[in-house]
Design an enzyme around this catalytic site. Structure first.
Site, PDB file in Angstrom:
ATOM      1  N   GLU A  95     -40.869-119.139 -19.421  1.00  0.00           N
ATOM      2  CA  GLU A  95     -42.220-119.567 -18.960  1.00  0.00           C
ATOM      3  C   GLU A  95     -42.919-120.377 -19.613  1.00  0.00           C
ATOM      4  O   GLU A  95     -42.120-120.621 -21.075  1.00  0.00           O
ATOM      5  CB  GLU A  95     -43.291-118.513 -18.323  1.00  0.00           C
ATOM      6  CG  GLU A  95     -43.111-117.604 -19.128  1.00  0.00           C
ATOM      7  CD  GLU A  95     -43.693-116.760 -19.033  1.00  0.00           C
ATOM      8  OE1 GLU A  95     -44.499-116.388 -17.574  1.00  0.00           O
ATOM      9  OE2 GLU A  95     -44.545-115.102 -20.115  1.00  0.00           O
ATOM     10  N   ARG A 152     -40.428-110.900 -29.147  1.00  0.00           N
ATOM     11  CA  ARG A 152     -40.731-109.925 -28.668  1.00  0.00           C
ATOM     12  C   ARG A 152     -40.120-109.215 -28.250  1.00  0.00           C
ATOM     13  O   ARG A 152     -38.786-109.740 -27.746  1.00  0.00           O
ATOM     14  CB  ARG A 152     -41.648-110.072 -27.579  1.00  0.00           C
ATOM     15  CG  ARG A 152     -43.595-110.334 -28.369  1.00  0.00           C
ATOM     16  CD  ARG A 152     -43.973-110.464 -26.618  1.00  0.00           C
ATOM     17  NE  ARG A 152     -43.398-111.521 -26.343  1.00  0.00           N
ATOM     18  CZ  ARG A 152     -44.162-112.652 -25.099  1.00  0.00           C
ATOM     19  NH1 ARG A 152     -44.245-111.896 -24.410  1.00  0.00           N
ATOM     20  NH2 ARG A 152     -43.517-113.566 -24.825  1.00  0.00           N
ATOM     21  N   GLU A 201     -49.256-113.966 -14.729  1.00  0.00           N
ATOM     22  CA  GLU A 201     -48.981-114.065 -15.747  1.00  0.00           C
ATOM     23  C   GLU A 201     -49.306-112.704 -16.562  1.00  0.00           C
ATOM     24  O   GLU A 201     -49.667-111.742 -15.142  1.00  0.00           O
ATOM     25  CB  GLU A 201     -50.279-115.109 -16.340  1.00  0.00           C
ATOM     26  CG  GLU A 201     -49.578-116.440 -15.965  1.00  0.00           C
ATOM     27  CD  GLU A 201     -48.954-116.913 -16.376  1.00  0.00           C
ATOM     28  OE1 GLU A 201     -48.038-116.735 -17.757  1.00  0.00           O
ATOM     29  OE2 GLU A 201     -48.797-118.463 -15.630  1.00  0.00           O
ATOM     30  N   GLY A 202     -48.741-112.367 -17.481  1.00  0.00           N
ATOM     31  CA  GLY A 202     -49.550-110.904 -18.066  1.00  0.00           C
ATOM     32  C   GLY A 202     -48.009-109.899 -18.297  1.00  0.00           C
ATOM     33  O   GLY A 202     -48.090-108.069 -19.006  1.00  0.00           O
ATOM     34  N   LYS A 207     -45.548-120.938 -12.188  1.00  0.00           N
ATOM     35  CA  LYS A 207     -44.108-121.446 -11.839  1.00  0.00           C
ATOM     36  C   LYS A 207     -43.417-122.417 -11.311  1.00  0.00           C
ATOM     37  O   LYS A 207     -42.859-122.995 -11.574  1.00  0.00           O
ATOM     38  CB  LYS A 207     -43.812-119.794 -11.258  1.00  0.00           C
ATOM     39  CG  LYS A 207     -45.036-118.331 -12.389  1.00  0.00           C
ATOM     40  CD  LYS A 207     -43.914-118.232 -13.869  1.00  0.00           C
ATOM     41  CE  LYS A 207     -43.835-116.932 -14.762  1.00  0.00           C
ATOM     42  NZ  LYS A 207     -45.592-117.146 -14.833  1.00  0.00           N
ATOM     43  N   LYS A 226     -40.623-114.316  -9.150  1.00  0.00           N
ATOM     44  CA  LYS A 226     -41.153-115.015 -10.139  1.00  0.00           C
ATOM     45  C   LYS A 226     -42.374-115.508  -8.909  1.00  0.00           C
ATOM     46  O   LYS A 226     -41.895-116.399  -8.900  1.00  0.00           O
ATOM     47  CB  LYS A 226     -40.502-115.835 -11.071  1.00  0.00           C
ATOM     48  CG  LYS A 226     -39.337-115.651 -12.197  1.00  0.00           C
ATOM     49  CD  LYS A 226     -39.518-116.881 -13.120  1.00  0.00           C
ATOM     50  CE  LYS A 226     -40.335-116.228 -14.289  1.00  0.00           C
ATOM     51  NZ  LYS A 226     -39.945-116.606 -15.231  1.00  0.00           N
ATOM     52  N   SER A 248     -51.039-114.789 -26.283  1.00  0.00           N
ATOM     53  CA  SER A 248     -51.929-113.908 -27.103  1.00  0.00           C
ATOM     54  C   SER A 248     -49.965-113.038 -28.232  1.00  0.00           C
ATOM     55  O   SER A 248     -49.119-113.949 -28.205  1.00  0.00           O
ATOM     56  CB  SER A 248     -51.725-112.434 -26.329  1.00  0.00           C
ATOM     57  OG  SER A 248     -50.242-112.440 -25.515  1.00  0.00           O
ATOM     58  N   ASN A 276     -46.487-120.304 -21.627  1.00  0.00           N
ATOM     59  CA  ASN A 276     -48.171-119.766 -20.835  1.00  0.00           C
ATOM     60  C   ASN A 276     -49.541-120.918 -21.527  1.00  0.00           C
ATOM     61  O   ASN A 276     -49.401-121.166 -22.566  1.00  0.00           O
ATOM     62  CB  ASN A 276     -48.181-118.779 -21.763  1.00  0.00           C
ATOM     63  CG  ASN A 276     -47.190-117.485 -21.294  1.00  0.00           C
ATOM     64  OD1 ASN A 276     -47.572-116.588 -20.552  1.00  0.00           O
ATOM     65  ND2 ASN A 276     -45.915-117.780 -22.062  1.00  0.00           N
ATOM     66  N   ARG A 297     -47.820-121.105 -25.560  1.00  0.00           N
ATOM     67  CA  ARG A 297     -46.839-120.619 -26.132  1.00  0.00           C
ATOM     68  C   ARG A 297     -45.732-120.929 -25.027  1.00  0.00           C
ATOM     69  O   ARG A 297     -45.704-120.134 -23.721  1.00  0.00           O
ATOM     70  CB  ARG A 297     -47.548-119.095 -25.941  1.00  0.00           C
ATOM     71  CG  ARG A 297     -45.930-118.767 -27.365  1.00  0.00           C
ATOM     72  CD  ARG A 297     -46.536-116.936 -26.762  1.00  0.00           C
ATOM     73  NE  ARG A 297     -45.864-116.155 -26.079  1.00  0.00           N
ATOM     74  CZ  ARG A 297     -46.351-115.183 -25.224  1.00  0.00           C
ATOM     75  NH1 ARG A 297     -47.752-114.695 -25.688  1.00  0.00           N
ATOM     76  NH2 ARG A 297     -46.233-114.778 -24.003  1.00  0.00           N
TER      77      ARG A 297
END
Length: 472
Positions: free
Chosen positions: A145, A448, A366-367, A303, A362, A152, A147, A126
């Site tokens: 970024e 989001r 992740e997360g 990253k 950064k 998710s 992923n 993603r």
């Protein structure tokens, strides 16, 4: 909200309260669900996943740009994963300064030296963007970024379009509903998993979702699982400690052969609490099972690799004689700067210390909720002065997005307007067998939204909520 929800509706308190109740009930009916914080490992108690009351206006042009470039990003990630010289050059300094990246890179080096056990590669990724909307300049798509592991909300995003269409209808805005596009990333992600399973060639073998101890977001997984079961593909959920290696490097769980390992875990240091966890990751990489992602693809999403790709001439390495593809990808880049030891890294530090509000620092994580902003950038860089610790980070230009008013619906939270910022994600799927790319698709999107008072954090981190683009 420009060309979006009329101001008269956004300020009608009674209507908003009615709409919020309708929206929450519709979310429950439509399966936009999440386990509760109180019972994160039990489906005896579930609630609606947090979401916006209204869809958010997104310019059609940049939305279509994000979808159009996704198959090129799929190819880029796959090309990077096959280029061991590039990964060595890009990640050598970061692997030394960041223990987590170093452990992953050690597995990569070891399995590369031993040789691949599986010729099929599956990528479910993603790519996330924000809109740079500075005064006097055209709106620009800027990648935050990509992923490449455990991307998710493809499941729940498949259920939110009908939710917002219904809210618009109840609000008397049915004429806007056509601006919310159909979206089913869950089906697309499942198509990729199904193709990989098919290429593995063992009918009784299973797709294994590798999951975390706390599984509050299990409904998102179930959407993809159910798509697989509808194709008669057996699916199981297991943790690191459940797997073992059998004869001929076949991977087994409870006596069942595993065709595909789908990582919904393994992307943060805390996912590896023991040395046995790391040993299991190595075991899976050595196995004949198809990994999603394999270790090279995991590293391709770091990253540091993102920052190195922004250097002049680097994209041309992967797309020689394809200037249009290079331009298509490069047009989405934000400013990215190295913090490696040396003159160039020193210049980056000086630039960040002088104007920290213009940047994001950064780490290789992740997360959500890991980045540093403003004075925190200065603190981290000051603490790293005189050491190699700074090479664990990259610096990125802060995207100047324009806030809009919306209502964030969360269990137990009051109904109140918020100034909101949004992030657009685009899901990509590819499957390669040897040198043959048998599948390369853009399979859907995710929006989001969070209150502008929060600098960082996703839905799982409790900051952002699910949304839909209202194309304008």
């Amino acid at each position: 909200m420009e060309q979006g929800i009329p101001e008269a509706i956004l300020s009608d308190t009674r209507l908003l309260q009615d709409l919020a109740e309708v929206a929450k009930d519709t979310a429950l009916l439509n399966g936009v669900l999440m386990r509760t914080k109180e019972e994160p490992n039990s489906s005896e108690l579930v609630t609606y996943a947090p979401f916006t009351l209204f869809p958010t206006a997104v310019p059609r042009g940049v939305f279509e740009q994000a979808l159009a470039v996704q198959t090129q990003y799929n190819l880029l990630v796959d090309k990077i994963s096959q280029d061991s010289e590039f990964l060595e050059e890009a990640l050598a300094s970061t692997a030394e300064s960041d223990d987590f990246t170093g452990r992953l890179f050690s597995i990569y080096r070891q399995t590369t030296k031993e040789g691949r056990s599986q010729s099929v590669v599956l990528g479910l990724n993603r790519s996330d963007y924000m809109l740079d909307q500075q005064e006097g300049l055209p709106t620009a798509l800027r990648q935050i970024e990509i992923n490449t592991i455990a991307a998710s909300f493809g499941g729940l995003a498949s259920h939110t379009p009908d939710l917002h269409r219904h809210v618009l209808k109840v609000a008397g805005l049915s004429d806007l509903s056509h601006r919310i596009l159909d979206n089913n990333p869950a089906a697309g992600l499942a198509r990729g998993l199904a193709k990989a399973w098919e290429l593995y060639g063992v009918e009784r073998a299973v797709v294994m979702f590798l999951v975390e101890d706390v599984q509050r977001n299990i409904m998102d997984h179930r959407c993809v699982e159910n798509e697989l079961w509808s194709r008669d593909i057996p699916t199981i959920r297991r943790k690191f400690e459940d797997v073992s290696l059998g004869p001929d490097k076949r991977l087994f769980v409870d006596g069942q052969e595993v065709a595909v390992v789908y990582f919904r875990n393994g992307y943060m240091p805390q996912n590896y609490p023991t040395e046995q966890s790391w040993a299991t990751r190595l075991l899976m990489e050595r196995s004949r099972a198809i990994k999603c992602p394999d270790i090279a693809t995991h590293l391709a999403g770091t990253k540091k690799v993102q920052q190195v790709l922004a250097r002049p001439g680097v994209l041309e390495r992967f797309f020689p004689e394809q200037p249009q593809v290079v331009q298509q990808i490069r047009a989405t880049f934000a400013g990215l700067y190295t913090l490696d030891q040396g003159l160039e890294g020193d210049k980056t530090v000086a630039m960040a210390m002088a104007n920290p509000e213009q940047f994001v620092l950064k780490p290789q994580r992740e997360g959500g909720g890991n980045n540093f902003y403003g004075s925190e950038i200065c603190r981290v860089l000051e603490e790293a002065r005189g050491s190699s610790k700074r090479t664990a980070y990259i610096l990125m230009d802060k995207v100047r997005a324009r806030a809009s008013v919306n209502y964030l619906l969360r269990r137990g939270a009051p109904l109140q307007p918020s100034q909101c910022l949004s992030e657009l994600g685009v899901f990509g799927v590819y499957v390669r067998q040897g040198t043959d790319m048998v599948m390369n698709e853009c399979v859907g999107h995710l929006l989001r939204t969070k209150s502008s008072e929060h600098a960082d954090g996703g839905v799982a981190a409790g900051v952002a909520v699910l949304d839909n683009p209202l194309l304008v």
